[in-house]
Design a protein around this motif. Structure first.
Motif: not given
Length: 295
Positions: A145-171
């Motif tokens: 969970p801490l890495n998730h918070l760091n990701f949102v902070r470091d990548y400057k995600l705005p509130d309207d998308i950072s509050r969404l449910r996270v589903e990380v995908q990989y290719i």
């Protein structure tokens, strides 16, 4: 010839967006030539090629989606940093979203000559195991969970998308399709390995995504600011850019120096860029374009 040059493609004149068909055709032809070459530095060359032509990189709206909101920050992110993972960071990252989910899509590219299977068996080759292990490490990183918070902070995600449910995908983009051919068992084996939001692809199945042709390429610097890297032939600047321009430097220089955009089109894009900055910062700013000093 520079990496990403497209023989047969002529930069369009005039201020309007060019016809995408000639660009797409030239891009597919040059990508196929590159994928089938014997360049020993092919992985690095492919990285540079895809940075210049990001519409080839899948995942702009999620790993299996073709439509959605504009990705953040209006571009693919090259070699994104995941704090704590010093080696083998992802090659690319799309930060996609829809009405319910934030969809970070991490992309790993391997060389086209790397193998999926051991000889004529269905046993995974060490090449594939190594690549899959890397994705496993990224998956573990996002589970903290801490890495998730760091990701949102470091990548400057705005509130309207950072509050969404996270589903990380990989290719994972690995090898060539010829290793599968029409072998049903091998195709079924690959399909069975596409688990937990993992999509598996080969280099020679990549095609330009018509819905991603207007996006550029950026990189997140150590000071946590985005730096523009590439302005492709079909780049589009519009009012949506005002959402992320405060955190991005270098778009003016990148557009000015793009070898894939004609001079009249550049002037149109620069005018639209200035308008987007005015919407972001206000018309009274002395230096409306970050990263560009006034002369």
């Amino acid at each position: 010839m520079a990496i990403g040059d497209l023989p047969g493609f002529t930069v369009a004149s005039g201020p309007d967006a060019p016809n995408p068909r000639p660009y797409r055709d030239a891009l597919v032809a040059e990508w196929n030539r590159l994928v089938n070459s014997e360049d020993i530095q092919l992985e690095k060359v492919a990285q540079k090629f895809l940075e210049r032509h990001p519409s080839l990189i899948p995942g702009s709206h999620g790993s299996h989606m073709k439509y959605g909101k504009w990705p953040w920050p209006g571009a693919v992110i090259s070699q994104p940093r995941l704090p704590g993972i010093a080696e083998r960071k992802p090659d690319f990252l799309w930060i996609a979203s829809n009405t319910t989910h934030l969809l970070p899509v991490l992309i790993e590219i391997e060389r086209p000559d790397k193998r999926w299977f051991k000889r004529k068996t269905l046993k995974p080759h060490s090449d594939f195991k190594d690549a899959n292990q890397q994705i496993h490490e990224w998956r573990k990183w996002f589970q903290d969970p801490l890495n998730h918070l760091n990701f949102v902070r470091d990548y400057k995600l705005p509130d309207d998308i950072s509050r969404l449910r996270v589903e990380v995908q990989y290719i994972l983009i690995h090898g060539r399709h010829e290793e599968f051919g029409d072998d049903i068992e091998r195709l079924q084996d690959r399909a069975a390995r596409e688990v937990e939001h993992l999509r598996l692809m080969t280099f020679d199945t990549l095609l330009p995504d018509a819905n991603a042709m207007s996006y550029g390429t950026v990189k997140l610097d150590v000071d946590k600011r985005y730096k523009a890297l590439s302005a492709p032939a079909m780049l589009e600047v519009n009012s949506l850019w005002s959402r992320f321009l405060n955190d991005t430097d270098g778009w003016q220089e990148t557009i000015e120096n793009s070898p894939d955009i004609g001079s009249e089109r550049k002037q149109r894009l620069l005018s639209e860029l200035a308008e987007a900055y005015v919407a972001t910062r206000g018309a009274d700013q002395r230096n409306p374009i970050p990263g560009r000093r006034r002369k």
